[in-house]
Design a protein around this motif. Structure first.
Motif, PDB file in Angstrom:
ATOM      1  N   PRO A 159      14.310  -2.828   3.968  1.00 19.38           N
ATOM      2  CA  PRO A 159      14.451  -1.694   3.060  1.00 19.38           C
ATOM      3  C   PRO A 159      14.182  -0.348   3.703  1.00 19.38           C
ATOM      4  CG  PRO A 159      12.329  -2.717   2.727  1.00 19.38           C
ATOM      5  CD  PRO A 159      13.032  -3.525   3.779  1.00 19.38           C
ATOM      6  N   GLY A 160      13.725  -0.315   4.932  1.00 16.65           N
ATOM      7  CA  GLY A 160      13.496   0.977   5.569  1.00 16.65           C
ATOM      8  C   GLY A 160      12.093   1.120   6.109  1.00 16.65           C
ATOM      9  N   ASN A 161      11.594   2.346   6.094  1.00 15.89           N
ATOM     10  CA  ASN A 161      10.317   2.702   6.683  1.00 15.89           C
ATOM     11  C   ASN A 161       9.164   2.091   5.897  1.00 15.89           C
ATOM     12  OD1 ASN A 161       8.113   3.846   7.878  1.00 15.89           O
ATOM     13  ND2 ASN A 161       8.628   5.959   7.331  1.00 15.89           N
ATOM     14  N   PRO A 162       8.373   1.206   6.499  1.00 17.36           N
ATOM     15  CA  PRO A 162       7.274   0.569   5.764  1.00 17.36           C
ATOM     16  C   PRO A 162       6.169   1.548   5.379  1.00 17.36           C
ATOM     17  CG  PRO A 162       7.190  -0.027   8.081  1.00 17.36           C
ATOM     18  CD  PRO A 162       8.484   0.688   7.869  1.00 17.36           C
ATOM     19  N   TYR A 189      -5.950   2.739   9.132  1.00 20.07           N
ATOM     20  CA  TYR A 189      -4.839   1.813   9.345  1.00 20.07           C
ATOM     21  C   TYR A 189      -3.555   2.265   8.655  1.00 20.07           C
ATOM     22  CZ  TYR A 189      -7.786  -1.654  11.590  1.00 20.07           C
ATOM     23  OH  TYR A 189      -8.606  -2.320  12.470  1.00 20.07           O
ATOM     24  N   ASN A 190      -3.425   3.565   8.413  1.00 14.53           N
ATOM     25  CA  ASN A 190      -2.236   4.054   7.728  1.00 14.53           C
ATOM     26  C   ASN A 190      -0.961   3.672   8.478  1.00 14.53           C
ATOM     27  OD1 ASN A 190      -1.636   5.581   5.288  1.00 14.53           O
ATOM     28  ND2 ASN A 190      -0.644   7.041   6.649  1.00 14.53           N
ATOM     29  N   ALA A 191      -1.013   3.786   9.821  1.00 15.22           N
ATOM     30  CA  ALA A 191       0.176   3.491  10.626  1.00 15.22           C
ATOM     31  C   ALA A 191       0.539   2.006  10.611  1.00 15.22           C
ATOM     32  CB  ALA A 191      -0.036   3.960  12.059  1.00 15.22           C
ATOM     33  N   GLY A 192      -0.413   1.155  10.254  1.00 16.43           N
ATOM     34  CA  GLY A 192      -0.144  -0.280  10.211  1.00 16.43           C
ATOM     35  C   GLY A 192      -0.016  -0.812   8.801  1.00 16.43           C
ATOM     36  N   SER A 193       0.178   0.074   7.837  1.00 15.93           N
ATOM     37  CA  SER A 193       0.208  -0.343   6.429  1.00 15.93           C
ATOM     38  C   SER A 193       1.627  -0.354   5.865  1.00 15.93           C
ATOM     39  CB  SER A 193      -0.662   0.603   5.590  1.00 15.93           C
ATOM     40  OG  SER A 193      -2.009   0.565   6.011  1.00 15.93           O
ATOM     41  N   PHE A 194       1.874  -1.332   5.014  1.00 16.94           N
ATOM     42  CA  PHE A 194       3.164  -1.450   4.338  1.00 16.94           C
ATOM     43  C   PHE A 194       3.057  -0.756   2.979  1.00 16.94           C
ATOM     44  CE2 PHE A 194       3.231  -5.776   6.634  1.00 16.94           C
ATOM     45  CZ  PHE A 194       3.687  -5.193   7.803  1.00 16.94           C
ATOM     46  N   LEU A 195       3.256   0.549   2.955  1.00 17.62           N
ATOM     47  CA  LEU A 195       3.114   1.325   1.725  1.00 17.62           C
ATOM     48  C   LEU A 195       4.392   1.331   0.900  1.00 17.62           C
ATOM     49  CD1 LEU A 195       1.132   4.338   3.248  1.00 17.62           C
ATOM     50  CD2 LEU A 195       0.255   2.216   2.230  1.00 17.62           C
ATOM     51  N   ASN A 196       5.497   0.967   1.531  1.00 21.04           N
ATOM     52  CA  ASN A 196       6.781   0.843   0.845  1.00 21.04           C
ATOM     53  C   ASN A 196       6.796  -0.480   0.082  1.00 21.04           C
ATOM     54  OD1 ASN A 196       9.518   0.167   0.268  1.00 21.04           O
ATOM     55  ND2 ASN A 196      10.224   1.586   1.854  1.00 21.04           N
ATOM     56  N   ALA A 197       6.930  -0.433  -1.240  1.00 19.08           N
ATOM     57  CA  ALA A 197       6.842  -1.641  -2.069  1.00 19.08           C
ATOM     58  C   ALA A 197       7.918  -2.654  -1.716  1.00 19.08           C
ATOM     59  CB  ALA A 197       6.927  -1.273  -3.545  1.00 19.08           C
TER      60      ALA A 197
END
Length: 396
Positions: A159-162, A189-197
């Motif tokens: 889906p794109g950018n996590p 850990y923001n850079a390693g987080s999957f914030l995109n649902a």
């Protein structure tokens, strides 16, 4: 007498003469020939000794070469570490196919996924009787309440950018802690987080596919390497065939890619002090997440009646963590990846069931809105929980 002896030998063995006699007195020519023959014989003996010595050396060299060849062969065999290389030695040539390669790179993966989904879903997730120990997948229950997309034949699309957030993010103030969301300090850990649902759902619902050798004794497997090299789906096997005389078959397995934790709060009355006590409760369950038609994301799981189910229903909320750990990677934000999910219970979609894990408790089924006070826990044996996602925040 010496000359006569030589003359006799020469007459018989060399010249083959029949008219020799003791009266012959001129033997100089014969003696010269004898001397020449003796010299030639000595040379031949020397040459023979040289050739014998050379032959012995060649025999020794050949033995050494045979030994070296055997060692090289053993060394070459020791370098064979994959099933495809093992089969190549048997003349069965094929390339290994990674069952987890991207679909656009390896179309055969769809075949693997199809094979994994070939069995009827109910035979995988349903069970007979009321004993939860009979559930093949532990706490997953029946298909209608199972984790999402474990049998999809089409791999999900990226889906794109996590790191592109689907939900508003907590303020990253290093001087404060956030008890409401659980976010504390800097979002390391923001850079390693999957914030995109959508991306999180893809990872959370996805599986890692693999083949392994399974020992059998019913004649359905292979006992020899030659037979094993001809088995169906051989191209997906990475591990070498045991070749220990036992019978093995190719067994397809799938495991989820990360660990899934559910955090709740235990509330109880202490027997000794009669005080109300709260303790943290963390459990590991399989759950899935998807976007519903109402535009909201929901997490669902089917579990037995336990602390997690009891707490989720009574508190009306839960905190969930999805975590992927890759120990071989050096970069911290690639080695540690995932997200935390904040959610509240959807009491309309949630269903509480009897001990057979199928029959819904009257008034507490899917489509019936109920409250914690409506629940008679003595009638509950299993829980099909549906949690509305209110937020997705960084890991850790």
């Amino acid at each position: 007498m010496k000359n006569k002896f030589k003359l006799s030998v020469l007459c018989i063995a060399v010249l083959g003469l029949t008219a020799c006699s003791d009266d012959d007195t001129d033997t100089s020519g014969l003696e010269t020939q004898i001397k020449q023959l003796e010299e030639q014989n000595a040379e031949l003996n020397t040459t023979n000794e040289t050739l014998s010595s050379t032959n012995e050396s060649l025999v020794a060299d050949n033995a050494s070469l045979v030994t070296q060849t055997d060692k090289l062969q053993e060394k070459a065999v020791s370098y064979i570490s994959t099933f495809s290389a093992q089969c190549a030695e048997e003349g069965a040539i094929f390339d290994y196919i990674d069952p987890n390669a991207p679909a656009e790179e390896t179309p055969q993966v769809a075949t693997f996924a199809s094979a994994m989904a070939s069995e009827d879903c109910m035979s995988c997730h349903n069970y007979e009787g009321s004993d939860p120990a009979n559930v093949p997948h532990g706490d997953y229950g029946v298909c209608s309440n199972c984790h999402e997309s474990p049998h999809d034949e089409t791999p999900p699309v990226d889906p794109g950018n996590p790191q592109e957030p689907t939900f508003p993010q907590p303020e990253g103030d290093d001087s404060k802690v956030d008890g409401k969301t659980g976010a504390s300090g800097a979002f390391y850990y923001n850079a390693g987080s999957f914030l995109n649902a959508d991306y999180l759902a893809q990872r959370l619902n996805g599986s890692i596919y693999n083949y392994e050798w399974k020992e059998v004794s019913d004649g359905s497997g292979a006992k020899t390497l030659k037979t094993a090299c001809g088995l169906q789906n051989r191209e997906y096997m990475a591990d070498m065939f045991p070749a220990d005389g036992k019978e093995y078959q190719l067994s397809a397995i799938s495991n989820q890619m990360g660990a899934k934790l559910v955090s709740t709060v235990n509330k109880f009355t202490d027997d000794e002090t009669a005080e109300e006590v709260e303790t943290p409760n963390i459990a590991i369950f399989g759950y899935g997440m998807k976007l519903e038609d109402d535009g909201n994301y929901y997490v669902s799981m089917s579990i037995g009646k336990n602390n997690t189910c009891y707490n989720v229903i009574n508190d009306g909320e839960a905190r969930l963590s999805y975590y992927e750990y890759s120990p071989m990677l050096s970069a911290k934000f690639e080695r540690n990846m995932g997200a935390r999910i904040l959610g509240t219970v959807d009491f309309t979609r949630t269903a509480l069931k009897k001990s057979d894990w199928v029959t819904e408790v009257p008034g507490l089924g899917a489509g019936e809105t109920f409250t914690p006070s409506d629940v008679d826990w003595t009638a509950v044996g299993a829980c099909s929980l549906v949690i509305k996602v209110d937020g997705i925040i960084p890991l850790g």
